[in-house]
Scaffold this motif. Structure first.
Motif, PDB file in Angstrom:
ATOM      1  N   GLY A   1       0.813  -1.211   0.000  1.00  0.00           N
ATOM      2  CA  GLY A   1       0.000   0.000   0.000  1.00  0.00           C
ATOM      3  C   GLY A   1       0.843   1.255   0.000  1.00  0.00           C
ATOM      4  O   GLY A   1       0.595   2.193  -0.785  1.00  0.00           O
ATOM      5  N   ALA A   2       1.849   1.293   0.872  1.00  0.00           N
ATOM      6  CA  ALA A   2       2.738   2.459   0.913  1.00  0.00           C
ATOM      7  C   ALA A   2       3.524   2.597  -0.387  1.00  0.00           C
ATOM      8  O   ALA A   2       3.735   3.707  -0.897  1.00  0.00           O
ATOM      9  CB  ALA A   2       3.687   2.331   2.104  1.00  0.00           C
ATOM     10  N   ALA A   3       3.971   1.459  -0.939  1.00  0.00           N
ATOM     11  CA  ALA A   3       4.718   1.508  -2.196  1.00  0.00           C
ATOM     12  C   ALA A   3       3.845   2.014  -3.336  1.00  0.00           C
ATOM     13  O   ALA A   3       4.292   2.809  -4.184  1.00  0.00           O
ATOM     14  CB  ALA A   3       5.269   0.120  -2.523  1.00  0.00           C
ATOM     15  N   LEU A   4       2.582   1.589  -3.362  1.00  0.00           N
ATOM     16  CA  LEU A   4       1.674   2.039  -4.420  1.00  0.00           C
ATOM     17  C   LEU A   4       1.390   3.533  -4.278  1.00  0.00           C
ATOM     18  O   LEU A   4       1.343   4.263  -5.284  1.00  0.00           O
ATOM     19  CB  LEU A   4       0.374   1.242  -4.357  1.00  0.00           C
ATOM     20  CG  LEU A   4      -0.684   1.588  -5.405  1.00  0.00           C
ATOM     21  CD1 LEU A   4      -0.126   1.397  -6.815  1.00  0.00           C
ATOM     22  CD2 LEU A   4      -1.936   0.746  -5.205  1.00  0.00           C
TER      23      LEU A   4
ATOM     24  N   ALA B   1       3.389   5.778  -2.970  1.00  0.00           N
ATOM     25  CA  ALA B   1       4.596   6.497  -3.375  1.00  0.00           C
ATOM     26  C   ALA B   1       4.727   6.515  -4.899  1.00  0.00           C
ATOM     27  O   ALA B   1       5.078   7.544  -5.498  1.00  0.00           O
ATOM     28  CB  ALA B   1       5.819   5.843  -2.739  1.00  0.00           C
ATOM     29  N   ALA B   2       4.433   5.365  -5.547  1.00  0.00           N
ATOM     30  CA  ALA B   2       4.522   5.308  -7.003  1.00  0.00           C
ATOM     31  C   ALA B   2       3.515   6.245  -7.654  1.00  0.00           C
ATOM     32  O   ALA B   2       3.817   6.917  -8.659  1.00  0.00           O
ATOM     33  CB  ALA B   2       4.306   3.875  -7.478  1.00  0.00           C
ATOM     34  N   ALA B   3       2.305   6.310  -7.086  1.00  0.00           N
ATOM     35  CA  ALA B   3       1.278   7.196  -7.646  1.00  0.00           C
ATOM     36  C   ALA B   3       1.690   8.664  -7.502  1.00  0.00           C
ATOM     37  O   ALA B   3       1.460   9.482  -8.416  1.00  0.00           O
ATOM     38  CB  ALA B   3      -0.054   6.948  -6.949  1.00  0.00           C
ATOM     39  N   VAL B   4       2.307   9.019  -6.363  1.00  0.00           N
ATOM     40  CA  VAL B   4       2.750  10.405  -6.164  1.00  0.00           C
ATOM     41  C   VAL B   4       3.849  10.764  -7.149  1.00  0.00           C
ATOM     42  O   VAL B   4       3.843  11.848  -7.769  1.00  0.00           O
ATOM     43  CB  VAL B   4       3.219  10.596  -4.708  1.00  0.00           C
ATOM     44  CG1 VAL B   4       3.931  11.935  -4.543  1.00  0.00           C
ATOM     45  CG2 VAL B   4       2.024  10.519  -3.762  1.00  0.00           C
ATOM     46  N   VAL B   5       4.822   9.867  -7.327  1.00  0.00           N
ATOM     47  CA  VAL B   5       5.916  10.132  -8.269  1.00  0.00           C
ATOM     48  C   VAL B   5       5.376  10.262  -9.685  1.00  0.00           C
ATOM     49  O   VAL B   5       5.776  11.162 -10.450  1.00  0.00           O
ATOM     50  CB  VAL B   5       6.967   9.007  -8.178  1.00  0.00           C
ATOM     51  CG1 VAL B   5       7.983   9.134  -9.301  1.00  0.00           C
ATOM     52  CG2 VAL B   5       7.656   9.040  -6.828  1.00  0.00           C
ATOM     53  N   GLN B   6       4.453   9.369 -10.040  1.00  0.00           N
ATOM     54  CA  GLN B   6       3.886   9.425 -11.384  1.00  0.00           C
ATOM     55  C   GLN B   6       3.097  10.722 -11.601  1.00  0.00           C
ATOM     56  O   GLN B   6       3.203  11.370 -12.648  1.00  0.00           O
ATOM     57  CB  GLN B   6       2.987   8.222 -11.614  1.00  0.00           C
ATOM     58  CG  GLN B   6       2.451   8.124 -13.036  1.00  0.00           C
ATOM     59  CD  GLN B   6       1.498   6.957 -13.162  1.00  0.00           C
ATOM     60  OE1 GLN B   6       0.341   7.095 -12.798  1.00  0.00           O
ATOM     61  NE2 GLN B   6       2.000   5.828 -13.654  1.00  0.00           N
TER      62      GLN B   6
ATOM     63  N   TYR C   1      -1.493  -5.671  -7.966  1.00  0.00           N
ATOM     64  CA  TYR C   1      -1.566  -7.122  -7.740  1.00  0.00           C
ATOM     65  C   TYR C   1      -1.078  -7.473  -6.332  1.00  0.00           C
ATOM     66  O   TYR C   1      -1.723  -8.254  -5.608  1.00  0.00           O
ATOM     67  CB  TYR C   1      -0.730  -7.861  -8.784  1.00  0.00           C
ATOM     68  CG  TYR C   1      -0.606  -9.337  -8.496  1.00  0.00           C
ATOM     69  CD1 TYR C   1      -1.605 -10.226  -8.887  1.00  0.00           C
ATOM     70  CD2 TYR C   1       0.497  -9.838  -7.801  1.00  0.00           C
ATOM     71  CE1 TYR C   1      -1.506 -11.575  -8.608  1.00  0.00           C
ATOM     72  CE2 TYR C   1       0.595 -11.189  -7.515  1.00  0.00           C
ATOM     73  CZ  TYR C   1      -0.405 -12.051  -7.925  1.00  0.00           C
ATOM     74  OH  TYR C   1      -0.313 -13.387  -7.633  1.00  0.00           O
ATOM     75  N   ALA C   2       0.072  -6.896  -5.940  1.00  0.00           N
ATOM     76  CA  ALA C   2       0.619  -7.203  -4.617  1.00  0.00           C
ATOM     77  C   ALA C   2      -0.321  -6.743  -3.512  1.00  0.00           C
ATOM     78  O   ALA C   2      -0.520  -7.446  -2.508  1.00  0.00           O
ATOM     79  CB  ALA C   2       1.990  -6.534  -4.456  1.00  0.00           C
ATOM     80  N   LEU C   3      -0.916  -5.574  -3.674  1.00  0.00           N
ATOM     81  CA  LEU C   3      -1.832  -5.063  -2.653  1.00  0.00           C
ATOM     82  C   LEU C   3      -3.070  -5.945  -2.533  1.00  0.00           C
ATOM     83  O   LEU C   3      -3.521  -6.256  -1.428  1.00  0.00           O
ATOM     84  CB  LEU C   3      -2.229  -3.625  -2.999  1.00  0.00           C
ATOM     85  CG  LEU C   3      -3.122  -2.905  -1.984  1.00  0.00           C
ATOM     86  CD1 LEU C   3      -2.391  -2.745  -0.661  1.00  0.00           C
ATOM     87  CD2 LEU C   3      -3.562  -1.545  -2.522  1.00  0.00           C
TER      88      LEU C   3
ATOM     89  N   ILE D   1     -12.119  -2.654  -4.873  1.00  0.00           N
ATOM     90  CA  ILE D   1     -12.112  -2.333  -6.301  1.00  0.00           C
ATOM     91  C   ILE D   1     -11.908  -0.842  -6.543  1.00  0.00           C
ATOM     92  O   ILE D   1     -11.560  -0.419  -7.656  1.00  0.00           O
ATOM     93  CB  ILE D   1     -13.449  -2.802  -6.920  1.00  0.00           C
ATOM     94  CG1 ILE D   1     -13.392  -2.761  -8.452  1.00  0.00           C
ATOM     95  CG2 ILE D   1     -14.597  -1.971  -6.388  1.00  0.00           C
ATOM     96  CD1 ILE D   1     -12.397  -3.696  -9.046  1.00  0.00           C
ATOM     97  N   ALA D   2     -12.070  -0.024  -5.477  1.00  0.00           N
ATOM     98  CA  ALA D   2     -11.866   1.418  -5.639  1.00  0.00           C
ATOM     99  C   ALA D   2     -10.421   1.756  -5.982  1.00  0.00           C
ATOM    100  O   ALA D   2     -10.157   2.773  -6.638  1.00  0.00           O
ATOM    101  CB  ALA D   2     -12.276   2.147  -4.350  1.00  0.00           C
ATOM    102  N   VAL D   3      -9.473   0.926  -5.552  1.00  0.00           N
ATOM    103  CA  VAL D   3      -8.055   1.212  -5.824  1.00  0.00           C
ATOM    104  C   VAL D   3      -7.761   1.145  -7.321  1.00  0.00           C
ATOM    105  O   VAL D   3      -7.247   2.111  -7.910  1.00  0.00           O
ATOM    106  CB  VAL D   3      -7.153   0.256  -5.025  1.00  0.00           C
ATOM    107  CG1 VAL D   3      -5.694   0.434  -5.425  1.00  0.00           C
ATOM    108  CG2 VAL D   3      -7.325   0.504  -3.530  1.00  0.00           C
ATOM    109  N   PRO D   4      -8.053   0.036  -8.028  1.00  0.00           N
ATOM    110  CA  PRO D   4      -7.799   0.025  -9.472  1.00  0.00           C
ATOM    111  C   PRO D   4      -8.666   1.028 -10.227  1.00  0.00           C
ATOM    112  O   PRO D   4      -8.244   1.557 -11.259  1.00  0.00           O
ATOM    113  CB  PRO D   4      -8.110  -1.415  -9.879  1.00  0.00           C
ATOM    114  CG  PRO D   4      -8.999  -1.941  -8.821  1.00  0.00           C
ATOM    115  CD  PRO D   4      -8.557  -1.278  -7.558  1.00  0.00           C
TER     116      PRO D   4
END
Length: 295
Positions: A4-7, A9-14, A46-48, A56-59
């Motif tokens: 969750g934290a990694a996702l 962070a990736a969303a913020v960078v993107q 997938y990992a989350l 389903i709100a995440v994807p």
């Protein structure tokens, strides 16, 4: 593991990369910047879903952000809002697929764990039943022994042979003492003889027992399984080696090749404790392995 934290962070960078490209601060098309990094979000979705309770709100949110990022790129004619909506629908397919695959993997993992737990509980129940049956068998044998000594003492008393009366009385008291040590005291069960029982059985067969490793108290079902397996395999002049290991108990019986029925009975006792039997190709040496997972 923190998908969750990694996702996040990736969303913020993107988002920062796409925003800088859209503002003209870097010479990069916003859609191209998004396509460079979106596969990282796929893996993290997938990992989350596989390891955390992701809805389903995440994807759906990531697909909407992806549609907006692609619609901000060059070459979009007409309404960018409409383009973002259409592109978000396309992006929902890979994001939703990764999320669904993760949820299915999580469900399969839970089923495997439930099956392993059920097998472990069944093994515990079987081993406990074996321990109870062994205690009952020992108690019945000692009770019959005490009754036989008592009957012999009474017969000797009727015959007037005081020496036999004295000997049978002492033997009967010893049998009663063993019976009390074997059966239950109140609500607290007494552990079966285990390794001590192996020594007693080996003595009856004129066999030797050697113990290696740091001896310690083992789970009662494990000791019962070891005793029952060794008793099934003992024969005259056999050599028994008991090795205490960190993971459990290893027992080696060296003798003439045991009959098939003895190996079958030993294997049944060892299987109840989740162990293994190696006959060494019929050479007369049988090795037993009993893991200490029942503690």
């Amino acid at each position: 593991m923190a998908p969750g934290a990694a996702l996040a962070a990736a969303a913020v960078v993107q988002a920062a990369l796409v925003s800088c490209a859209a503002a003209g601060w870097i010479r990069l098309d916003p859609a191209e910047g998004y396509l460079w990094t979106w596969w990282v979000e796929l893996a993290l979705v997938y990992a989350l879903a596989a390891h955390r309770a992701a809805t389903i709100a995440v994807p759906a949110a990531l697909a909407a952000a992806g549609g907006a990022s692609l619609a901000a790129g060059a070459g979009i004619a007409g309404s960018r809002a409409g383009a973002a909506l259409v592109l978000a629908g396309f992006m929902a397919v890979p994001f939703g697929g990764c999320w669904l695959a993760g949820r299915l993997a999580a469900r399969a993992r839970r089923r495997r764990r439930a099956a392993e737990t059920a097998r472990h509980d069944a093994r515990l129940a079987e081993a406990g039943a074996a321990a109870e049956a062994e205690r009952t068998r020992l108690a019945e044998g000692l009770r019959d022994n005490a009754r036989a000594h008592t009957t012999a003492m009474l017969d000797a008393a009727r015959a007037g042979d005081l020496d036999i009366v004295h000997a049978q009385a002492r033997a009967g008291l010893g049998a009663l003492r063993d019976l009390l040590q074997t059966t239950n005291h109140g609500d607290e069960p007494v552990a079966p003889p285990g390794v001590a029982g192996i020594r007693a059985a080996a003595a009856r067969w004129h066999s030797t027992v050697r113990v290696a490793g740091a001896a310690r108290d083992l789970p009662a079902p494990l000791e019962v399984a070891a005793q029952r397996a060794v008793e099934a395999l003992l024969c005259d002049r056999a050599e028994v080696t008991i090795v205490y290991l960190a993971e459990g108990l290893s027992v080696t019986i060296r003798s003439v090749p045991p009959p098939a029925g003895a190996v079958r009975r030993a294997r049944h006792a060892v299987d109840a404790a989740g162990g293994a039997v190696d006959t060494g190709g019929g050479s007369g040496t049988v090795r037993l392995w009993l893991p200490e997972h029942l503690r």
